[in-house]
Design a protein around this motif. Structure first.
Motif, PDB file in Angstrom:
ATOM      1  N   LEU A 103      -2.371 -12.500  63.328  1.00 18.82           N
ATOM      2  CA  LEU A 103      -1.977 -11.888  61.829  1.00 18.82           C
ATOM      3  C   LEU A 103      -0.331 -11.914  61.926  1.00 18.82           C
ATOM      4  O   LEU A 103       0.126 -11.883  60.878  1.00 18.82           O
ATOM      5  CB  LEU A 103      -2.573 -10.528  61.838  1.00 18.82           C
ATOM      6  CG  LEU A 103      -4.069 -10.616  61.616  1.00 18.82           C
ATOM      7  CD1 LEU A 103      -4.702  -9.214  61.513  1.00 18.82           C
ATOM      8  CD2 LEU A 103      -4.454 -11.311  60.331  1.00 18.82           C
ATOM      9  N   THR A 104      -0.122 -11.435  62.950  1.00 13.21           N
ATOM     10  CA  THR A 104       1.559 -11.241  62.946  1.00 13.21           C
ATOM     11  C   THR A 104       2.396 -12.527  63.353  1.00 13.21           C
ATOM     12  O   THR A 104       3.647 -12.593  62.994  1.00 13.21           O
ATOM     13  CB  THR A 104       1.881 -10.016  63.946  1.00 13.21           C
ATOM     14  OG1 THR A 104       1.428 -10.527  65.385  1.00 13.21           O
ATOM     15  CG2 THR A 104       1.574  -8.641  63.697  1.00 13.21           C
ATOM     16  N   THR A 105       1.629 -13.625  63.955  1.00 14.88           N
ATOM     17  CA  THR A 105       2.569 -14.596  64.343  1.00 14.88           C
ATOM     18  C   THR A 105       2.005 -15.933  63.625  1.00 14.88           C
ATOM     19  O   THR A 105       2.718 -16.802  62.948  1.00 14.88           O
ATOM     20  CB  THR A 105       2.511 -15.130  65.951  1.00 14.88           C
ATOM     21  OG1 THR A 105       2.949 -13.855  66.492  1.00 14.88           O
ATOM     22  CG2 THR A 105       3.327 -16.038  66.061  1.00 14.88           C
ATOM     23  N   GLY A 106       0.782 -16.131  63.686  1.00 17.13           N
ATOM     24  CA  GLY A 106       0.194 -17.447  62.986  1.00 17.13           C
ATOM     25  C   GLY A 106       0.153 -17.458  61.422  1.00 17.13           C
ATOM     26  O   GLY A 106       0.375 -18.354  60.852  1.00 17.13           O
ATOM     27  N   LEU A 107      -0.210 -16.158  60.831  1.00 15.28           N
ATOM     28  CA  LEU A 107      -0.523 -16.129  59.548  1.00 15.28           C
ATOM     29  C   LEU A 107       1.085 -16.267  58.758  1.00 15.28           C
ATOM     30  O   LEU A 107       0.881 -16.912  57.617  1.00 15.28           O
ATOM     31  CB  LEU A 107      -0.886 -14.737  59.065  1.00 15.28           C
ATOM     32  CG  LEU A 107      -1.478 -14.818  57.583  1.00 15.28           C
ATOM     33  CD1 LEU A 107      -2.723 -15.859  57.362  1.00 15.28           C
ATOM     34  CD2 LEU A 107      -2.080 -13.271  57.568  1.00 15.28           C
ATOM     35  N   PRO A 108       1.941 -15.773  59.138  1.00 16.71           N
ATOM     36  CA  PRO A 108       3.424 -15.792  58.412  1.00 16.71           C
ATOM     37  C   PRO A 108       3.480 -17.426  58.753  1.00 16.71           C
ATOM     38  O   PRO A 108       4.465 -18.068  57.530  1.00 16.71           O
ATOM     39  CB  PRO A 108       4.145 -15.188  59.338  1.00 16.71           C
ATOM     40  CG  PRO A 108       3.559 -14.145  59.741  1.00 16.71           C
ATOM     41  CD  PRO A 108       2.242 -14.729  60.421  1.00 16.71           C
ATOM     42  N   LEU A 109       3.341 -18.079  59.530  1.00 12.78           N
ATOM     43  CA  LEU A 109       3.670 -19.611  59.591  1.00 12.78           C
ATOM     44  C   LEU A 109       2.763 -20.500  58.740  1.00 12.78           C
ATOM     45  O   LEU A 109       3.239 -21.305  58.028  1.00 12.78           O
ATOM     46  CB  LEU A 109       3.084 -19.940  61.228  1.00 12.78           C
ATOM     47  CG  LEU A 109       4.027 -19.492  62.574  1.00 12.78           C
ATOM     48  CD1 LEU A 109       3.609 -20.102  63.659  1.00 12.78           C
ATOM     49  CD2 LEU A 109       5.319 -19.608  62.329  1.00 12.78           C
ATOM     50  N   VAL A 110       1.433 -20.118  58.542  1.00 13.71           N
ATOM     51  CA  VAL A 110       0.695 -20.895  57.691  1.00 13.71           C
ATOM     52  C   VAL A 110       1.104 -20.435  56.096  1.00 13.71           C
ATOM     53  O   VAL A 110       1.255 -21.385  55.452  1.00 13.71           O
ATOM     54  CB  VAL A 110      -0.817 -20.134  57.570  1.00 13.71           C
ATOM     55  CG1 VAL A 110      -1.662 -20.651  56.522  1.00 13.71           C
ATOM     56  CG2 VAL A 110      -1.318 -20.321  58.951  1.00 13.71           C
ATOM     57  N   ALA A 111       1.747 -19.178  56.068  1.00 14.46           N
ATOM     58  CA  ALA A 111       2.394 -19.022  54.639  1.00 14.46           C
ATOM     59  C   ALA A 111       3.708 -19.974  54.287  1.00 14.46           C
ATOM     60  O   ALA A 111       3.657 -20.115  53.130  1.00 14.46           O
ATOM     61  CB  ALA A 111       2.425 -17.584  54.407  1.00 14.46           C
ATOM     62  N   ILE A 112       4.413 -19.787  55.425  1.00 16.35           N
ATOM     63  CA  ILE A 112       5.637 -20.512  54.944  1.00 16.35           C
ATOM     64  C   ILE A 112       5.796 -21.997  55.108  1.00 16.35           C
ATOM     65  O   ILE A 112       6.760 -22.791  54.732  1.00 16.35           O
ATOM     66  CB  ILE A 112       6.893 -19.795  55.879  1.00 16.35           C
ATOM     67  CG1 ILE A 112       8.200 -20.003  55.461  1.00 16.35           C
ATOM     68  CG2 ILE A 112       6.815 -20.593  57.160  1.00 16.35           C
ATOM     69  CD1 ILE A 112       9.196 -19.217  55.843  1.00 16.35           C
ATOM     70  N   ALA A 113       4.429 -22.584  55.829  1.00 15.48           N
ATOM     71  CA  ALA A 113       4.725 -23.887  56.020  1.00 15.48           C
ATOM     72  C   ALA A 113       4.448 -24.823  54.792  1.00 15.48           C
ATOM     73  O   ALA A 113       5.407 -25.625  54.745  1.00 15.48           O
ATOM     74  CB  ALA A 113       3.258 -24.203  56.729  1.00 15.48           C
ATOM     75  N   PRO A 114       4.085 -24.442  53.658  1.00 19.89           N
ATOM     76  CA  PRO A 114       4.462 -25.301  52.472  1.00 19.89           C
ATOM     77  C   PRO A 114       5.866 -25.346  52.056  1.00 19.89           C
ATOM     78  O   PRO A 114       6.291 -26.463  51.448  1.00 19.89           O
ATOM     79  CB  PRO A 114       3.535 -24.698  51.371  1.00 19.89           C
ATOM     80  CG  PRO A 114       2.302 -23.780  52.124  1.00 19.89           C
ATOM     81  CD  PRO A 114       2.979 -23.526  53.318  1.00 19.89           C
ATOM     82  N   LEU A 115       6.487 -24.367  52.111  1.00 20.76           N
ATOM     83  CA  LEU A 115       7.710 -24.607  51.861  1.00 20.76           C
ATOM     84  C   LEU A 115       8.597 -25.425  52.647  1.00 20.76           C
ATOM     85  O   LEU A 115       9.658 -26.036  52.164  1.00 20.76           O
ATOM     86  CB  LEU A 115       8.393 -22.727  51.804  1.00 20.76           C
ATOM     87  CG  LEU A 115       9.655 -22.568  51.406  1.00 20.76           C
ATOM     88  CD1 LEU A 115       9.815 -22.559  49.898  1.00 20.76           C
ATOM     89  CD2 LEU A 115      10.370 -21.174  51.613  1.00 20.76           C
ATOM     90  N   LEU A 116       8.313 -25.083  53.906  1.00 21.25           N
ATOM     91  CA  LEU A 116       9.311 -26.031  54.851  1.00 21.25           C
ATOM     92  C   LEU A 116       8.558 -27.395  54.603  1.00 21.25           C
ATOM     93  O   LEU A 116       9.559 -28.647  55.052  1.00 21.25           O
ATOM     94  CB  LEU A 116       8.807 -25.603  56.361  1.00 21.25           C
ATOM     95  CG  LEU A 116       9.668 -24.192  56.550  1.00 21.25           C
ATOM     96  CD1 LEU A 116       9.279 -23.875  57.987  1.00 21.25           C
ATOM     97  CD2 LEU A 116      10.928 -24.249  56.478  1.00 21.25           C
ATOM     98  N   ALA A 117       7.287 -27.753  54.139  1.00 12.18           N
ATOM     99  CA  ALA A 117       7.022 -28.939  54.115  1.00 12.18           C
ATOM    100  C   ALA A 117       7.774 -29.697  53.010  1.00 12.18           C
ATOM    101  O   ALA A 117       7.824 -30.862  52.832  1.00 12.18           O
ATOM    102  CB  ALA A 117       5.422 -29.011  53.765  1.00 12.18           C
ATOM    103  N   VAL A 118       8.286 -28.990  51.933  1.00 10.39           N
ATOM    104  CA  VAL A 118       9.117 -29.636  50.764  1.00 10.39           C
ATOM    105  C   VAL A 118      10.320 -30.221  51.462  1.00 10.39           C
ATOM    106  O   VAL A 118      10.693 -31.182  50.984  1.00 10.39           O
ATOM    107  CB  VAL A 118       9.186 -28.514  49.865  1.00 10.39           C
ATOM    108  CG1 VAL A 118      10.399 -29.038  48.761  1.00 10.39           C
ATOM    109  CG2 VAL A 118       8.004 -28.004  49.369  1.00 10.39           C
TER     110      VAL A 118
END
Lengths: 195, 258
Positions: A103-118
């Motif tokens: 919840l504190t490490t993986g979930l933020p990565l999931v949330a920000i991944a689309p932004l970085l994918a751009v």
């Protein structure tokens, strides 16, 4: 149930209040992904091709960063001794701690991944599958990582050893997660990889 | 099995004999090849002695408190009395019944620490990132303390004013929240390990003695590891001495067997 909620709430509070805990993995993820275009060049085709693997490898390494402290701080201050006598089963305690880690490490990565994918020019149809594969795979990274963290809890500077122990276990998750995104980016059926 | 030497003639009263049992143990950090000399003594009665004890790994230690409610483990710094006290919880934490009790010796009752017991450990188990109140509320929720137990524990240990203070702000008083944590739920048995800091070197320790007295008066058992004589009149004392050179070979006995 109240004991489980207490453990989960405490782990989340500790992760949010500890300097360099939850934010460290996110910062690492950002830096690694943003460095890739500088390393491989600005060609959009090349970036699109390496984007799934880059995003997944960066997520995998970012989730490793805080693993060594999953049990170590509890061992250092005696919390583990007391938790061993708690009415909650040890398996549940480990699962709750791994869940809090996700919840504190993986979930933020999931949330920000689309932004970085751009920034890596990932094709549009792959975006939902990137999120889905990370959402399905990163909990596994936390739970598998808990094994390495538990094995090295008594060792000083066990972070490197955790990487050696856990990274081979991450390989299937990495392959299936990245291949699903690649399949979606190439117009294939990514569900084959996630089944 | 190691045997207690018989008491010297005329030096003891069998009615007050307190037996103890040592099992091979798996104490954390315990040097497997070390040997211990243990002396079990009761002033003015007799001093049976257990020497050249060499616990092996993958076992456990057990202490029979006999008819008493409290046992104090003493010895010089580093001899391992804290590990001995804490080692008693290991096997139980792996799944033995919490309320396990068995008959041992001449009809005396013995029990092991279980999930219902409280380990007041050598370390604080207090997180500096959380306030004292948050720390205690967590342990109260986890250990199933009754309503109001946290407030009572805070008041009993003089921490009411520090409820919102961070654990890091209680430097030098770290034992107080730890004791409050131990006291925030009623438990059949409590294991306490005094820290080897300046406070713990003092002979008098009113909060600990008071907590132990209340705990035992309520029907609980106490096992305390310490470096100094706490002056507890109604507690047995087991003194651990450093290894003796050329001690006997390791003792072999099956865990769980007296």
């Amino acid at each position: 149930v109240s004991a489980a909620i207490a453990v989960l709430g405490r782990e989340l509070r500790l992760a949010l209040r500890s300097g360099g805990g939850a934010g460290l993995g996110l910062a690492f993820y950002l830096i690694v992904v943003l460095l890739v275009p500088l390393g491989v060049g600005p060609e959009t085709e090349v970036l699109a091709r390496v984007a799934p693997g880059t995003l997944w490898i960066a997520a995998l390494l970012a989730s490793l960063l805080s693993l060594d402290r999953l049990f170590q701080t509890d061992a250092e201050d005696g919390t583990l001794d007391v938790l061993a006598l708690a009415p909650l089963p040890l398996e549940a305690l480990v699962a709750l701690k791994a869940l809090a880690h996700w919840l504190t490490t993986g979930l933020p990565l999931v949330a920000i991944a689309p932004l970085l994918a751009v920034t890596l020019n990932l094709p549009g149809p792959a975006f939902p599958w990137l999120v889905a594969s990370l959402a399905a795979g990163t909990p596994g990274l936390s739970f598998l990582g808990a094994i390495g963290a538990a094995v090295t809890v008594g060792l000083r500077r066990g972070g490197l050893l955790i990487s050696i122990l856990v990274l081979p276990l991450y390989i299937p998750t990495l392959i299936f997660g990245a291949r699903a995104v690649v399949a979606a980016a190439e117009g294939g059926d990514p569900r084959v990889q996630l089944r | 099995m190691p045997q207690l030497r018989p008491p010297r003639k005329g030096a003891g009263d069998k009615k007050h004999t307190m037996s103890h049992t040592i099992f091979p143990c798996a104490w954390r950090g315990f040097p497997g090849r070390a040997a211990w000399a243990m002396r079990w003594h009761e002033p003015r009665r007799f001093r049976p002695r257990l020497s050249s004890l060499r616990p092996a790994r993958a076992g456990r230690a057990g202490f029979d408190l006999g008819g008493r409610r409290a046992l104090v483990l003493r010895g010089p710094n580093g001899v391992g009395q804290v590990d001995a006290a804490a080692g008693d919880r290991g096997p139980v934490a792996r799944g033995e019944r919490a309320d396990r009790a068995r008959r041992h010796g001449a009809g005396q009752r013995s029990r092991r620490l279980g999930r219902a017991d409280r380990l007041h450990g050598h370390l604080d188990a207090i997180k500096p990132q959380l306030s004292v109140g948050e720390n205690l509320r967590f342990w109260a929720a986890l250990l199933g303390a009754e309503t109001g137990a946290v407030e009572r524990a805070l008041a009993a240990f003089g921490l009411a004013a520090h409820r919102r203070s961070g654990g890091a702000g209680l430097l030098g008083r770290a034992e107080a929240p730890a004791r409050a944590r131990a006291a925030d739920a009623r438990a059949p048995a409590a294991v306490a390990a005094r820290r080897a800091d300046g406070v713990a070197r003092r002979r008098d320790d009113p909060p600990l003695c008071r907590a132990r007295a209340e705990h035992c008066a309520a029907g609980g058992l106490a096992l305390i590891a310490t470096h100094v004589d706490l002056g507890l009149p109604d507690a047995g004392v087991l003194t651990l001495a450093p290894p003796r050179p050329g001690a006997s070979p390791p003792i072999r006995s099956s865990p769980g067997r007296a």
